[in-house]
Design a protein around this motif. Structure first.
Motif, PDB file in Angstrom:
ATOM      1  N   THR A  69      -6.165  -7.380  -6.584  1.00 56.58           N
ATOM      2  CA  THR A  69      -5.202  -7.502  -5.491  1.00 56.58           C
ATOM      3  C   THR A  69      -5.305  -6.313  -4.554  1.00 56.58           C
ATOM      4  N   LEU A  70      -5.405  -5.110  -5.127  1.00 55.42           N
ATOM      5  CA  LEU A  70      -5.528  -3.906  -4.307  1.00 55.42           C
ATOM      6  C   LEU A  70      -6.810  -3.918  -3.486  1.00 55.42           C
ATOM      7  N   LEU A 126       1.007  -2.686 -13.062  1.00 55.47           N
ATOM      8  CA  LEU A 126       1.278  -4.117 -12.955  1.00 55.47           C
ATOM      9  C   LEU A 126       0.606  -4.775 -11.750  1.00 55.47           C
ATOM     10  N   ILE A 127       0.000  -3.964 -10.915  1.00 57.36           N
ATOM     11  CA  ILE A 127      -0.657  -4.508  -9.726  1.00 57.36           C
ATOM     12  C   ILE A 127      -2.143  -4.642 -10.033  1.00 57.36           C
ATOM     13  N   ALA A 144      -9.111  -4.251   1.790  1.00 53.11           N
ATOM     14  CA  ALA A 144     -10.094  -4.861   2.694  1.00 53.11           C
ATOM     15  C   ALA A 144      -9.410  -5.381   3.956  1.00 53.11           C
ATOM     16  N   ARG A 145      -8.267  -6.051   3.767  1.00 55.68           N
ATOM     17  CA  ARG A 145      -7.520  -6.545   4.935  1.00 55.68           C
ATOM     18  C   ARG A 145      -7.013  -5.381   5.779  1.00 55.68           C
ATOM     19  N   HIS A 146      -6.569  -4.321   5.104  1.00 45.93           N
ATOM     20  CA  HIS A 146      -6.055  -3.152   5.817  1.00 45.93           C
ATOM     21  C   HIS A 146      -7.144  -2.520   6.670  1.00 45.93           C
ATOM     22  N   LEU A 166       0.822  -1.205   0.000  1.00 45.64           N
ATOM     23  CA  LEU A 166       0.000   0.000   0.000  1.00 45.64           C
ATOM     24  C   LEU A 166       0.860   1.260   0.000  1.00 45.64           C
ATOM     25  N   ALA A 167       1.941   1.251   0.776  1.00 45.99           N
ATOM     26  CA  ALA A 167       2.834   2.416   0.815  1.00 45.99           C
ATOM     27  C   ALA A 167       3.446   2.662  -0.556  1.00 45.99           C
ATOM     28  N   ALA A 168       3.813   1.571  -1.234  1.00 49.37           N
ATOM     29  CA  ALA A 168       4.398   1.699  -2.566  1.00 49.37           C
ATOM     30  C   ALA A 168       3.390   2.272  -3.557  1.00 49.37           C
TER      31      ALA A 168
END
Length: 229
Positions: free
Chosen positions: A135-136, A130-131, A141-143, A97-99
């Motif tokens: 996935t995000l 590329l992400i 959601a986990r965050h 996430l920071a990236a």
């Protein structure tokens, strides 16, 4: 005659010399890629990017004076056209996430193959993200769930009264109820009442579990004071 393809210029940002040299040698095997420089810290990254004008920066996430996100932010603040691909051993959601927040378009683990790294650099140079969006979505959601859980844990600790925190501290140092009663000069029955409330607030089934949960929630017991007068 057909003009030769334009080379994609790559800046390596990696604090371990052996890894950086390995990446340099690896990318030299691809005729369409060329490494134009190497920085080994966040502080060195922006000056190197200004001088070398890379198309893509291949950045380690853990650097001695910050993170790959810091380096990415510095590069893109100077030149937003530089694509950022993070290459790291850190597979955590927080690093990803920071990236992304710093403008990285790719995040690879260091277990990636040479072809995967080269392909990611090419795609990044073409402006591709590329992400995967899926996935995000999962990471976010986990965050959010982690943030909610942390807030609940903080709320549970803050619900403890000063006396309950004092007793929890003594429990953390291994004192049983009778020893706590003696240390605080209160009755054994009063201690049991406080302990019961502590267990209820922390949703623990035993004093040992309460101590463990409190530590997990971030409770830092102070060194117990001597018996009260």
């Amino acid at each position: 005659m057909t003009a030769p393809p334009e080379l994609t210029k790559v800046l390596i940002v990696e604090d371990h010399r052996v890894v950086a040299e390995g990446l340099w040698a690896l990318l030299a095997e691809y005729s369409d890629l060329t490494v134009v420089g190497w920085a080994d810290s966040v502080a060195e990254t922006v000056p190197m990017a200004k001088e070398m004008k890379p198309d893509v920066a291949l950045v380690d996430f853990r650097l001695p004076d910050g993170t790959g996100a810091d380096a990415a932010g510095g590069i893109r603040a100077h030149d937003p056209s530089v694509a950022i691909v993070i290459l790291s051993a850190d597979a955590s959601d927080s690093a990803l996430l920071a990236a992304v927040e710093a403008g990285a378009c790719g995040y690879l683990l260091k277990s990636a193959s040479g072809d995967e790294i080269a392909s990611a650099i090419r795609s990044a140079a073409e402006g591709e993200t590329l992400i995967p969006a899926s996935t995000l979505v999962e990471v976010l959601a986990r965050h959010r769930e982690d943030a909610r859980s942390t807030a609940e844990q903080t709320e549970r600790l803050e619900s403890l009264t000063p006396r309950e925190q004092e007793i929890l501290t003594l429990m953390s140092h291994g004192l049983d109820n009778r020893a706590v009663a003696e240390r605080l000069s209160i009755s054994y029955a009063t201690v049991r009442t406080h302990v019961r409330r502590i267990l209820e607030k922390l949703e623990a089934r035993s004093q040992l579990e309460a101590v463990a949960k409190a530590a997990e929630f971030g409770f830092k017991p102070a060194q117990p004071e001597g018996p009260e007068e």
